[in-house]
Design a protein around this motif. Structure first.
Motif, mmCIF file in Angstrom:
data_model
loop_
_atom_site.group_PDB
_atom_site.id
_atom_site.type_symbol
_atom_site.label_atom_id
_atom_site.label_comp_id
_atom_site.label_asym_id
_atom_site.label_seq_id
_atom_site.Cartn_x
_atom_site.Cartn_y
_atom_site.Cartn_z
ATOM 1 N N ASP A 1 0.846 -1.194 0.000
ATOM 2 C CA ASP A 1 0.000 0.000 0.000
ATOM 3 C C ASP A 1 0.886 1.251 0.000
ATOM 4 O O ASP A 1 2.114 1.159 0.037
ATOM 5 C CB ASP A 1 -0.962 -0.011 1.188
ATOM 6 N N GLN B 1 4.192 11.602 -8.068
ATOM 7 C CA GLN B 1 3.141 10.804 -7.452
ATOM 8 C C GLN B 1 1.912 10.811 -8.361
ATOM 9 O O GLN B 1 1.430 11.879 -8.740
ATOM 10 C CB GLN B 1 2.763 11.350 -6.083
ATOM 11 N N TYR C 1 -1.132 9.639 -7.547
ATOM 12 C CA TYR C 1 -2.399 9.708 -6.814
ATOM 13 C C TYR C 1 -2.377 10.873 -5.822
ATOM 14 O O TYR C 1 -1.767 10.776 -4.758
ATOM 15 C CB TYR C 1 -2.661 8.388 -6.089
ATOM 16 N N PRO C 2 -3.073 11.980 -6.135
ATOM 17 C CA PRO C 2 -3.067 13.148 -5.254
ATOM 18 C C PRO C 2 -3.521 12.836 -3.827
ATOM 19 O O PRO C 2 -3.083 13.492 -2.888
ATOM 20 C CB PRO C 2 -4.035 14.129 -5.926
ATOM 21 N N GLU C 3 -4.356 11.840 -3.661
ATOM 22 C CA GLU C 3 -4.817 11.495 -2.309
ATOM 23 C C GLU C 3 -3.677 10.987 -1.424
ATOM 24 O O GLU C 3 -3.802 10.945 -0.193
ATOM 25 C CB GLU C 3 -5.961 10.474 -2.358
ATOM 26 N N ASP C 4 -2.530 10.615 -2.027
ATOM 27 C CA ASP C 4 -1.363 10.162 -1.255
ATOM 28 C C ASP C 4 -0.506 11.315 -0.739
ATOM 29 O O ASP C 4 0.360 11.119 0.113
ATOM 30 C CB ASP C 4 -0.470 9.250 -2.110
ATOM 31 N N PRO D 1 -0.922 13.986 1.316
ATOM 32 C CA PRO D 1 -0.840 14.265 2.761
ATOM 33 C C PRO D 1 -0.034 13.201 3.523
ATOM 34 O O PRO D 1 0.783 13.542 4.378
ATOM 35 C CB PRO D 1 -2.297 14.291 3.212
ATOM 36 N N ASN E 1 2.370 15.754 -9.670
ATOM 37 C CA ASN E 1 1.339 14.752 -9.941
ATOM 38 C C ASN E 1 1.530 14.279 -11.377
ATOM 39 O O ASN E 1 1.386 15.045 -12.318
ATOM 40 C CB ASN E 1 -0.041 15.362 -9.740
ATOM 41 N N ARG F 1 3.313 4.065 -6.259
ATOM 42 C CA ARG F 1 2.701 5.207 -5.592
ATOM 43 C C ARG F 1 3.607 6.436 -5.620
ATOM 44 O O ARG F 1 3.148 7.541 -5.346
ATOM 45 C CB ARG F 1 2.364 4.868 -4.136
#
Length: 159
Positions: A76, A109, A111-114, A116, A138, A147
């Motif tokens: 993950d 990266q 995936y912008p949700e990663d 933080p 991004n 990731r």
């Protein structure tokens, strides 16, 4: 003699007294008032893990350059970031460097949700007062499983 030098770029006068440097692509020649003072061979480029397409690590003139992705892209995001940071530290140690000698890190990266989570882990990982120049971009990577990918530049060798 000077007309025989190839690919010469005049870097200009340093002190206004006729002292200048000429870069030939192979060596640095210092001259003062037209006389050659010193011929300093530029450092060799060291490459490790070289394939036809890339090198795992390149060292030149006290600077190391390398790229890392997580060894196990099935982990993950947190697991991949932990791997990535560990791998960077190992590569820095191999080249005589450390986190304190990082100069620049470019982070890709998909995936912008990663972002933080990565930033939180980064802040815990980088020694206080030794943050390198950094950009976080991004971008889609070559495999959807990765990731993050980092491009690292650090000072290496003797301090």
């Amino acid at each position: 003699v000077w007309s025989l030098l190839l690919r010469v770029i005049d870097l200009g006068n340093w002190d206004g007294a006729g002292q200048s440097a000429l870069w030939t692509g192979w060596k640095l020649v210092l001259r003062v008032r037209g006389l050659m003072l010193e011929d300093v061979r530029m450092g060799e480029i060291q490459r490790q893990g070289t394939t036809r397409r890339w090198s795992d690590l390149v060292i030149h003139q006290g600077t190391v350059y390398f790229v890392e992705v997580a060894d196990d892209p099935t982990a993950d995001a947190q697991g991949q970031f932990e791997q990535l940071f560990r791998q960077v530290e190992e590569r820095l140690a191999e080249s005589g460097s450390s986190l304190e000698r990082l100069l620049q890190v470019l982070i890709y990266q998909p995936y912008p949700e990663d972002f933080p989570l990565f930033n939180q882990m980064w802040d815990d990982w980088i020694p206080l007062g030794h943050a390198p120049v950094r950009a976080c971009i991004n971008a889609r990577l070559m495999s959807k499983d990765y990731r993050a990918e980092v491009i690292v530049t650090a000072a290496c060798g003797e301090t």
